[in-house]
Scaffold this motif. Structure first.
Motif, PDB file in Angstrom:
ATOM      1  N   CYS A 150       1.150   0.387  -0.497  1.00  0.00           N
ATOM      2  CA  CYS A 150       0.410  -0.254  -1.428  1.00  0.00           C
ATOM      3  C   CYS A 150       1.252  -1.264  -2.056  1.00  0.00           C
ATOM      4  O   CYS A 150       2.431  -1.172  -1.879  1.00  0.00           O
ATOM      5  CB  CYS A 150      -0.258   0.444  -2.191  1.00  0.00           C
ATOM      6  SG  CYS A 150       0.540   1.595  -3.331  1.00  0.00           S
ATOM      7  N   SER A 178      -5.284   9.451  -4.048  1.00  0.00           N
ATOM      8  CA  SER A 178      -4.507   8.994  -5.320  1.00  0.00           C
ATOM      9  C   SER A 178      -4.571   9.887  -6.655  1.00  0.00           C
ATOM     10  O   SER A 178      -5.364  10.734  -6.693  1.00  0.00           O
ATOM     11  CB  SER A 178      -5.213   7.638  -5.531  1.00  0.00           C
ATOM     12  OG  SER A 178      -6.521   8.064  -6.221  1.00  0.00           O
ATOM     13  N   HIS A 181       2.479   6.817  -5.007  1.00  0.00           N
ATOM     14  CA  HIS A 181       1.628   5.820  -4.091  1.00  0.00           C
ATOM     15  C   HIS A 181       2.244   4.980  -3.177  1.00  0.00           C
ATOM     16  O   HIS A 181       3.030   4.241  -3.515  1.00  0.00           O
ATOM     17  CB  HIS A 181       0.773   5.061  -4.998  1.00  0.00           C
ATOM     18  CG  HIS A 181      -0.466   5.803  -5.594  1.00  0.00           C
ATOM     19  ND1 HIS A 181      -1.238   5.217  -6.654  1.00  0.00           N
ATOM     20  CD2 HIS A 181      -0.781   7.099  -5.558  1.00  0.00           C
ATOM     21  CE1 HIS A 181      -1.858   6.217  -6.969  1.00  0.00           C
ATOM     22  NE2 HIS A 181      -1.792   7.415  -6.445  1.00  0.00           N
ATOM     23  N   LYS A 211       4.311  11.757  -1.259  1.00  0.00           N
ATOM     24  CA  LYS A 211       3.754  10.305  -0.949  1.00  0.00           C
ATOM     25  C   LYS A 211       2.486  10.142  -0.546  1.00  0.00           C
ATOM     26  O   LYS A 211       2.121  11.262   0.481  1.00  0.00           O
ATOM     27  CB  LYS A 211       4.907   9.460   0.226  1.00  0.00           C
ATOM     28  CG  LYS A 211       5.965   9.250  -0.503  1.00  0.00           C
ATOM     29  CD  LYS A 211       6.878   8.405   0.652  1.00  0.00           C
ATOM     30  CE  LYS A 211       8.178   8.201   0.375  1.00  0.00           C
ATOM     31  NZ  LYS A 211       9.011   7.293   1.338  1.00  0.00           N
ATOM     32  N   THR A 212       1.646   9.569  -1.014  1.00  0.00           N
ATOM     33  CA  THR A 212       0.344   9.572  -0.620  1.00  0.00           C
ATOM     34  C   THR A 212      -0.048   7.977  -0.471  1.00  0.00           C
ATOM     35  O   THR A 212       0.444   7.107  -1.263  1.00  0.00           O
ATOM     36  CB  THR A 212      -0.510  10.422  -1.283  1.00  0.00           C
ATOM     37  OG1 THR A 212      -1.890  10.366  -0.755  1.00  0.00           O
ATOM     38  CG2 THR A 212      -0.835   9.804  -2.678  1.00  0.00           C
ATOM     39  N   GLU A 213      -0.970   7.544   0.446  1.00  0.00           N
ATOM     40  CA  GLU A 213      -1.607   6.507   0.197  1.00  0.00           C
ATOM     41  C   GLU A 213      -2.798   6.702  -0.539  1.00  0.00           C
ATOM     42  O   GLU A 213      -3.624   7.183  -0.354  1.00  0.00           O
ATOM     43  CB  GLU A 213      -2.130   5.727   1.581  1.00  0.00           C
ATOM     44  CG  GLU A 213      -0.984   5.878   2.700  1.00  0.00           C
ATOM     45  CD  GLU A 213      -1.122   5.568   4.261  1.00  0.00           C
ATOM     46  OE1 GLU A 213      -2.382   4.931   4.267  1.00  0.00           O
ATOM     47  OE2 GLU A 213      -0.172   5.502   4.858  1.00  0.00           O
ATOM     48  N   PRO A 214      -2.911   5.565  -1.494  1.00  0.00           N
ATOM     49  CA  PRO A 214      -3.927   5.781  -2.664  1.00  0.00           C
ATOM     50  C   PRO A 214      -5.304   5.838  -2.080  1.00  0.00           C
ATOM     51  O   PRO A 214      -6.193   6.323  -2.567  1.00  0.00           O
ATOM     52  CB  PRO A 214      -3.559   4.687  -3.325  1.00  0.00           C
ATOM     53  CG  PRO A 214      -2.356   3.753  -3.010  1.00  0.00           C
ATOM     54  CD  PRO A 214      -1.868   4.629  -1.804  1.00  0.00           C
TER      55      PRO A 214
END
Length: 156
Positions: free
Chosen positions: A57, A14, A54, A7-10
Motif C-alpha cells: 500500500c 488491517s 501494512h 506484515k499484512t495487506e490492509p
C-alpha cells in the motif's frame, strides 16, 4: 514475552479490522515462507506483542499493535482447494503450514511509514529496513520495539 512484526495487506486484514472487533480473535493465515512459518510454529507464544505492518500500500508502515491470542495450529487454508493458500502436498495428518490468532491492542494515531523507519539509525539491523526483505513474520528485539514506540510517540 517476545515482540514481532507481522506484515499484512490492509485490504486483507488491517488494524482497522482488528479495532472494529477488539474482543475477537482473528486468524493470521496464509504464511507460505518456511522461515516465517518456523517463527510462528516454534517461537511465537501466547500474549507476545505484534506490530501490525501494512504492506503493498502507499505508504507502507506500522499501523498498530496486536497480541497473540492462540499459538500455532494447522492453517486451515492449506486444505481448502478454493483458497489462494491451498497446498496439495499438505494433509490433515501432516500439515505443512501453521496459523496463529491475534487480537487487537492499539491503533496508532498515524501510520509510522517505512521511510521514517529506514532513517532511524538504531533500526538499521532490523530485517524490515534492509533491502529485499520479504519476510511476513519477523522478530523484533526489545531495543527495536522501544525505539519504534518512541518514534510513534514523537509523531503523535
Amino acid at each position: 514475552m517476545a515482540y514481532w512484526l507481522f506484515k499484512t495487506e490492509p485490504d486483507e486484514l488491517s488494524i482497522d479490522d482488528l479495532a472494529a472487533e477488539p474482543e475477537r480473535n482473528f486468524l493470521w493465515d496464509g504464511v507460505r515462507n518456511y522461515q516465517a512459518r518456523n517463527f510462528l510454529r516454534d517461537q511465537v507464544q501466547l500474549d507476545d506483542l505484534v506490530f501490525i505492518y501494512h504492506s503493498s500500500c502507499k505508504p507502507p508502515g506500522i499501523a498498530g499493535i496486536a497480541s497473540i491470542s492462540r499459538t500455532a495450529y494447522p492453517d486451515p487454508t492449506q486444505f481448502d482447494s478454493s483458497s489462494l493458500y491451498f497446498d496439495a502436498k499438505a494433509t490433515e495428518q501432516q500439515p505443512r503450514w501453521v496459523a496463529v490468532d491475534v487480537r487487537y491492542k492499539q491503533k496508532f494515531g498515524k501510520l509510522l511509514p517505512l521511510d521514517k523507519l529506514k532513517k532511524f539509525g538504531t533500526l538499521e539491523q532490523m530485517p524490515l529496513v534492509k533491502k529485499g526483505n520479504r519476510l511476513s513474520v519477523m522478530p523484533v528485539s526489545d531495543t527495536e520495539w522501544q525505539n519504534i514506540l518512541s518514534l510513534i510517540h514523537d509523531q503523535d
